[in-house]
Design an enzyme around this catalytic site. Structure first.
Site, PDB file in Angstrom:
ATOM      1  N   ALA A   1       0.965  -1.184  -0.190  1.00  0.00           N
ATOM      2  CA  ALA A   1       0.098  -0.314  -0.055  1.00  0.00           C
ATOM      3  C   ALA A   1       0.873   1.183  -0.039  1.00  0.00           C
ATOM      4  O   ALA A   1       0.461   2.002  -0.675  1.00  0.00           O
ATOM      5  CB  ALA A   1      -0.403  -0.088   1.257  1.00  0.00           C
ATOM      6  N   THR A   2       2.348   1.238   0.561  1.00  0.00           N
ATOM      7  CA  THR A   2       2.922   1.961   0.641  1.00  0.00           C
ATOM      8  C   THR A   2       3.417   3.349  -0.308  1.00  0.00           C
ATOM      9  O   THR A   2       3.161   3.848  -1.313  1.00  0.00           O
ATOM     10  CB  THR A   2       4.392   2.200   1.188  1.00  0.00           C
ATOM     11  OG1 THR A   2       3.453   1.910   3.171  1.00  0.00           O
ATOM     12  CG2 THR A   2       5.177   3.362   1.379  1.00  0.00           C
TER      13      THR A   2
ATOM     14  N   ASN B   1      -6.153   3.834  10.372  1.00  0.00           N
ATOM     15  CA  ASN B   1      -5.508   2.521  10.652  1.00  0.00           C
ATOM     16  C   ASN B   1      -4.984   2.246  12.424  1.00  0.00           C
ATOM     17  O   ASN B   1      -4.980   1.409  13.330  1.00  0.00           O
ATOM     18  CB  ASN B   1      -3.876   2.218  10.118  1.00  0.00           C
ATOM     19  CG  ASN B   1      -3.275   3.639  10.222  1.00  0.00           C
ATOM     20  OD1 ASN B   1      -3.981   4.935   9.927  1.00  0.00           O
ATOM     21  ND2 ASN B   1      -1.993   3.843  10.589  1.00  0.00           N
TER      22      ASN B   1
ATOM     23  N   GLN C   1      -6.670  -0.144   4.723  1.00  0.00           N
ATOM     24  CA  GLN C   1      -7.349  -1.977   6.145  1.00  0.00           C
ATOM     25  C   GLN C   1      -9.089  -1.630   6.196  1.00  0.00           C
ATOM     26  O   GLN C   1      -9.692  -2.092   7.194  1.00  0.00           O
ATOM     27  CB  GLN C   1      -7.895  -0.144   7.448  1.00  0.00           C
ATOM     28  CG  GLN C   1      -6.116  -0.257   8.395  1.00  0.00           C
ATOM     29  CD  GLN C   1      -4.765  -0.980   8.534  1.00  0.00           C
ATOM     30  OE1 GLN C   1      -5.862  -2.000   9.805  1.00  0.00           O
ATOM     31  NE2 GLN C   1      -3.989  -1.382   9.321  1.00  0.00           N
TER      32      GLN C   1
ATOM     33  N   SER D   1      -3.130  -3.514   0.132  1.00  0.00           N
ATOM     34  CA  SER D   1      -2.478  -4.076   1.038  1.00  0.00           C
ATOM     35  C   SER D   1      -2.616  -5.940   1.013  1.00  0.00           C
ATOM     36  O   SER D   1      -3.763  -5.659   0.995  1.00  0.00           O
ATOM     37  CB  SER D   1      -1.394  -3.881   2.522  1.00  0.00           C
ATOM     38  OG  SER D   1      -0.656  -4.296   2.721  1.00  0.00           O
ATOM     39  N   ALA D   2      -1.408  -7.063   1.099  1.00  0.00           N
ATOM     40  CA  ALA D   2      -2.151  -8.216   0.846  1.00  0.00           C
ATOM     41  C   ALA D   2      -2.149  -8.316   2.177  1.00  0.00           C
ATOM     42  O   ALA D   2      -2.864  -9.103   3.178  1.00  0.00           O
ATOM     43  CB  ALA D   2      -1.172  -9.642   0.902  1.00  0.00           C
ATOM     44  N   HIS D   3      -1.120  -7.632   3.095  1.00  0.00           N
ATOM     45  CA  HIS D   3      -0.856  -8.642   4.332  1.00  0.00           C
ATOM     46  C   HIS D   3      -1.413  -7.588   5.520  1.00  0.00           C
ATOM     47  O   HIS D   3      -1.679  -8.501   6.846  1.00  0.00           O
ATOM     48  CB  HIS D   3       0.956  -8.208   4.857  1.00  0.00           C
ATOM     49  CG  HIS D   3       1.287  -7.186   5.682  1.00  0.00           C
ATOM     50  ND1 HIS D   3       1.710  -6.567   6.560  1.00  0.00           N
ATOM     51  CD2 HIS D   3       1.376  -5.330   5.055  1.00  0.00           C
ATOM     52  CE1 HIS D   3       1.288  -5.412   7.373  1.00  0.00           C
ATOM     53  NE2 HIS D   3       1.641  -4.452   5.646  1.00  0.00           N
TER      54      HIS D   3
ATOM     55  N   THR E   1      10.283  -7.592 -12.168  1.00  0.00           N
ATOM     56  CA  THR E   1       9.719  -8.922 -12.463  1.00  0.00           C
ATOM     57  C   THR E   1       8.777  -8.931 -11.218  1.00  0.00           C
ATOM     58  O   THR E   1       8.834  -8.477 -10.141  1.00  0.00           O
ATOM     59  CB  THR E   1      10.657 -10.166 -12.279  1.00  0.00           C
ATOM     60  OG1 THR E   1      11.543  -9.954 -13.498  1.00  0.00           O
ATOM     61  CG2 THR E   1      10.977 -11.157 -12.227  1.00  0.00           C
TER      62      THR E   1
ATOM     63  N   CYS F   1       4.237   1.838  11.995  1.00  0.00           N
ATOM     64  CA  CYS F   1       5.105   2.989  11.010  1.00  0.00           C
ATOM     65  C   CYS F   1       6.066   4.275  11.724  1.00  0.00           C
ATOM     66  O   CYS F   1       6.810   4.167  10.871  1.00  0.00           O
ATOM     67  CB  CYS F   1       4.371   3.608   9.726  1.00  0.00           C
ATOM     68  SG  CYS F   1       3.733   1.376   7.937  1.00  0.00           S
TER      69      CYS F   1
END
Length: 385
Positions: free
Chosen positions: A77-78, A156, A184, A204-206, A244, A328
């Site tokens: 996301a950043t 967040n 979020q 974001s995936a995490h 890649t 962060c």
């Protein structure tokens, strides 16, 4: 008896990768899997990897109501936020006006400051004490030179919700572009980009039980002609982000988004119940109050100020994994900029704790957390005497 290891209540910082996601990721790792370069279209290894990547792209798109070709892979996301803000800014011949808020993630605020250094005018809306940015504030702050508005869907640190659907209609009517940081938001609020007036959205995936190091940016038809790439070197991702593609991470994100729930489903209701149980237990303790709106919020995240003198959130660390600010910001040891923007004094911001629940939270853990806070607050009170 305290738990043998800290109980996890920091899902807003990151989530554990779901076992089902790990299984899918393994299909793209190792020499007997789809390990090829997705850009190597001349042989079966690359073609298989490309197919896996495109399936994942479709899974993410379906989850948020977008078209697959509108999803651009990023490292998280950043990067998505940077690509959205810098990429749109560079698409205009002259600097314009960016409208955001003082309670955004640093990935947006620091990028906004960089655009300001390059000549852009930036307005940072201040929230009310409840931590909500409202549509009328945005309407009042729009200027003739406003080119872009950037706001997060779910804060967040607070868990408060922005009515980005209503704001998007205002921004679109004004003629500006609208970016939403939705890191979020997946599984917590309604996302339907086919219907909502959003031009760019970061993911974001995490944050949703996928792997770290992978994210995506939705780029709608109004933003596509303006957006300029920030990563060059091969023309990947429709020329928007070269490099890649990490097939295993992408497949993990696709699986995670496919497994993500919806507001109102059984998992959401379960977390509502757990969150209420946690709130009731903690707010009954002396000197504990909720930061942010009690109603305009998702149940997953609570932010509490503990006013007991002598209380230190670090004392919880051996038993509870919680945060005093966003991940962060934690390295700076400064009070949360979000809480300061709400009007909290620095000492109150430092005495605040973010507690976030998730897929693996349960009743016994919630009860244990209440007991840990009770002991910590009692110890702080005793320390006064």
């Amino acid at each position: 008896m305290p738990p043998a290891s800290p109980l996890y209540f920091d899902y807003a910082a990151t989530t554990p990768v779901d076992d089902r996601v790990i299984e899918m990721m393994l299909t793209c790792l190792g020499r007997h899997s789809h390990f090829g370069n997705p850009a190597s279209s001349g042989h079966g290894f690359g073609q298989a990897a490309r197919s896996a990547v495109e399936t994942a792209r479709q899974q993410v798109a379906q989850r948020v109501g977008a078209q697959a070709e509108q999803v651009i892979w990023t490292s998280g996301a950043t990067e998505s936020n940077n690509l959205a803000l810098k990429g749109i800014a560079q698409g205009f011949a002259e600097p314009g006006h960016l409208l955001t808020s003082a309670i955004e993630h640093k990935a947006v605020l620091d990028t906004a400051s960089e655009l300001e250094r390059l000549g852009w005018a930036v307005t940072r809306l201040q929230p009310a004490r409840d931590g909500v940015i409202r549509a009328e504030q945005v309407a009042d702050a729009l200027r003739a030179q406003t080119r872009l508005v950037s706001l997060m869907a779910v804060n967040n640190e607070l868990g408060t919700v922005t009515d980005f659907a209503a704001i998007g209609e205002q921004v679109r009517a004004h003629g500006a572009l609208f970016h939403v940081d939705a890191a979020q938001a997946v599984g917590k609020v309604k996302l339907d980009l086919a219907q909502q007036a959003v031009d760019l959205m970061s993911f974001s995936a995490h944050k949703v039980y996928g792997p770290k190091g992978i994210g995506a940016l939705y780029v709608g038809p109004r933003a596509l002609p303006v957006l300029r790439a920030q990563m060059h070197g091969g023309g990947h991702e429709r020329g928007m982000r070269s490099g890649t593609l990490p097939s295993h991470q992408i497949v993990g994100m696709g699986c995670a988004f496919a497994l993500a729930g919806q507001p109102g489903d059984a998992e959401y209701v379960r977390l509502q119940r757990l969150s209420q149980r946690l709130q009731d237990g903690l707010l009954a303790l002396p000197g504990v109050r909720l930061n942010g709106s009690a109603s305009e919020r998702v149940p997953h995240t609570l932010n509490l100020c503990v006013e007991a003198s002598g209380f230190n959130s670090a004392a919880l660390a051996s038993e509870l994994a919680v945060s005093s600010t966003s991940a962060c910001n934690s390295a700076s040891n400064a009070p949360s900029h979000v809480l300061l923007a709400l009007g909290l004094e620095p000492h109150a911001a430092r005495n605040s704790v973010r507690i976030s629940l998730g897929r693996y939270s349960n009743d016994s853990e919630v009860d244990a957390a209440i007991a840990v806070f009770t002991r910590a607050i009692n110890a702080a009170s005793v320390a006064l005497w």
